[in-house]
Design a protein around this motif. Structure first.
Motif, short mmCIF file in Angstrom:
data_model
loop_
_atom_site.label_atom_id
_atom_site.label_comp_id
_atom_site.label_asym_id
_atom_site.label_seq_id
_atom_site.Cartn_x
_atom_site.Cartn_y
_atom_site.Cartn_z
N ALA A 329 0.83 -1.20 0.00
CA ALA A 329 0.00 0.00 0.00
C ALA A 329 0.87 1.26 0.00
CB ALA A 329 -0.94 0.00 1.20
N ARG A 330 2.01 1.19 0.66
CA ARG A 330 2.90 2.36 0.66
C ARG A 330 3.37 2.67 -0.76
NH1 ARG A 330 7.10 1.74 5.77
NH2 ARG A 330 5.58 0.95 7.31
N GLU A 331 3.68 1.63 -1.52
CA GLU A 331 4.11 1.85 -2.91
C GLU A 331 2.99 2.51 -3.71
OE1 GLU A 331 5.62 -0.66 -6.86
OE2 GLU A 331 5.26 -1.71 -4.96
N LEU A 332 1.76 2.03 -3.51
CA LEU A 332 0.63 2.62 -4.25
C LEU A 332 0.40 4.06 -3.85
CD1 LEU A 332 -1.97 -0.31 -4.27
CD2 LEU A 332 -0.30 0.32 -6.02
N VAL A 333 0.54 4.37 -2.56
CA VAL A 333 0.39 5.76 -2.11
C VAL A 333 1.48 6.63 -2.72
CG1 VAL A 333 0.50 7.31 -0.12
CG2 VAL A 333 -0.81 5.18 0.03
N ALA A 334 2.70 6.14 -2.71
CA ALA A 334 3.81 6.91 -3.27
C ALA A 334 3.60 7.20 -4.75
CB ALA A 334 5.12 6.16 -3.07
N LEU A 335 2.92 6.28 -5.44
CA LEU A 335 2.63 6.46 -6.87
C LEU A 335 1.38 7.30 -7.11
CD1 LEU A 335 3.39 2.83 -8.10
CD2 LEU A 335 4.75 4.89 -8.57
N GLY A 336 0.72 7.70 -6.05
CA GLY A 336 -0.50 8.51 -6.19
C GLY A 336 -1.69 7.71 -6.68
#
Length: 459
Positions: A329-336
């Motif tokens: 989920a952190r990766e998805l948040v970082a990617l917007g």
């Protein structure tokens, strides 16, 4: 010296000394809250003031010089009440251990309290339709209708409890039961989501796709949580996969039926665990509005491009990875690519995720707060909450830091009474509106006349 009232070890000056005690249970319809740092959609305002009238926010911004609030936040951070679009806490409260079941009304109360302790004032509780659990074990009790009745109780509904209908698309009995429930909702005999439109998530936990794209993940769960041997778990998953694959036609027919309902506006449809661009395209074609827990970056990108609301798991964000070895989920948040976070299996994870995302530099404080407030409200189709803006419900949460993590100091739910907001932006399927406040961590409510010298301190 004026009369006082003590709450949780704090001394609060009584309102209108000599004219009766202050009501510390029900929120006042009208009050002014000051002494807080307010997190707005696009800014953080120090020494802010929030004016509430008839249970709605009418003004929020810097406190005017010399202004005296009715309530003082003691410098706490002020957030909108968190909205959780997918929580399984109720099932855990009903059956805290194998073979041990608690009374469902008690479980609803404790679930609401646990969520409020994490700042969640509106929660969609997963009601599972299926003869077996996602890992192929007998589903057991409580039955969906029993859960729905408990969530529709006036007190539970007033305290923000809602239903998320979770359907196993390959289970004919489950489909038949949900069909009956939705027919009753359409006829006005069942209370449901905003405007009477049920929130439905279609799920397919067949090993080899979605959450369990790696069957070994399901095997590991069965070993660790169900006490199976590695060999027994492997054989069980193989049988479960064969059984599920034999019912692929049931799943296809179910998705066609749900698509018809979604396109007709009878349900708000979420697709659970989309894995590929094709999964997302099919969800869009059937009228879906929400991509719930995409398991890959590919699916999340496709959902964002299609205009779906993308929901990720707050526990995933806190842990730094998926427990099922899917995308972080952190990766998805970082990617917007994330619009909302859901507590899923950890009620406290929503607020903790805000801490993690800000600490890791993956989101600003307003952006992180939006992921647990306005984002999930949009996913659920709620337009009256989730932000500190004029016109919104006055569901408020005061937060302070303890040991490096945010902790809820107090919650205030929008008040009941003439002119006050109902529980949702629109009437439920029954047309009833129920308001009130009966639970929450230190859900202390007090009001007083502007200008008194010592307002109550809630932090």
């Amino acid at each position: 010296m004026s009369p006082t009232t003590t709450v949780s070890g704090r001394v609060l000056p009584a309102r209108n000394p000599g004219h009766g005690p202050r009501d510390l249970v029900d929120a006042p319809a009208d009050y002014v809250l000051g002494g807080v740092t307010a997190v707005l959609p696009d800014a953080v305002v120090d020494d802010a003031r929030v004016v509430v009238r008839s249970g709605r926010v009418v003004e929020v911004g810097p406190a005017p010089r010399g202004a005296r609030p009715d309530l003082h936040g003691g410098g706490a951070l002020l957030l909108p009440g968190l909205v959780d679009v997918h929580t399984d806490v109720l099932g855990h409260e009903v059956r805290p251990r194998p073979g041990a079941r608690l009374p469902l009304p008690l479980a609803v109360r404790t679930a609401i309290a646990r969520l409020a302790a994490g700042g969640v004032l509106t929660a969609f509780h997963g009601v599972a339709y299926g003869e077996r659990t996602p890992v192929g074990l007998p589903a057991g009790e409580p039955e969906p209708r029993e859960m729905l009745a408990a969530l529709a109780d006036d007190a539970a509904h007033a305290d923000g409890a809602r239903a998320l209908h979770r359907l196993d698309v390959r289970c004919p009995a489950a489909v038949a039961e949900l069909r009956a429930v939705l027919d009753e909702a359409a006829s006005g005999t069942e209370r449901d989501g905003p405007g009477g439109v049920p929130l439905v998530s279609h799920e397919d936990h067949t090993p080899g796709i979605g959450q369990y794209a790696r069957p070994a993940t399901m095997e590991r769960w069965l070993v660790e949580r169900a006490g199976m041997s590695a060999g027994a778990a492997h054989d069980h998953v193989a049988r479960w996969r064969t059984d599920r694959e034999a019912r692929a036609d049931v799943g296809a027919a179910t998705l066609d039926w749900l698509g018809g309902l979604a396109r007709a506006g009878r349900v708000r449809l979420a697709g659970h665990d989309p894995e590929t661009t094709s999964d997302v395209e099919a969800l869009v074609a059937r009228g879906g509005a929400v991509a719930e827990f995409p398991t890959t970056v590919e699916a999340a990108r496709a959902a964002r491009a299609a205009g779906l609301v993308v929901v990720a798991g707050a526990p995933n964000a806190v842990r730094g990875g998926s427990h099922a070895a899917n995308v972080s989920a952190r990766e998805l948040v970082a990617l917007g690519l994330v619009d909302a976070l859901a507590s899923d299996y950890v009620p406290s994870a929503m607020l903790a995720a805000v801490d993690v995302l800000v600490r890791e530099g993956l989101a600003t404080l307003p952006a992180a707060v939006a992921l647990v407030t306005s984002g999930p409200a949009r996913a659920a189709g709620l337009t009256d909450r989730g932000a500190l803006v004029p016109g919104a419900r006055a569901d408020l949460v005061l937060v302070r830091s303890r040991g490096g993590w945010s902790s809820v100091a107090a919650t205030l739910r929008a008040a009941s009474g003439p002119g006050s907001p109902g529980p949702d932006a629109a009437p439920s399927a029954t047309g009833r509106r129920t308001t009130g406040q009966r639970s929450g961590q230190r859900s202390v409510h007090a009001s007083g006349k502007p200008g008194r010298s010592s307002p109550p301190n809630f932090a």
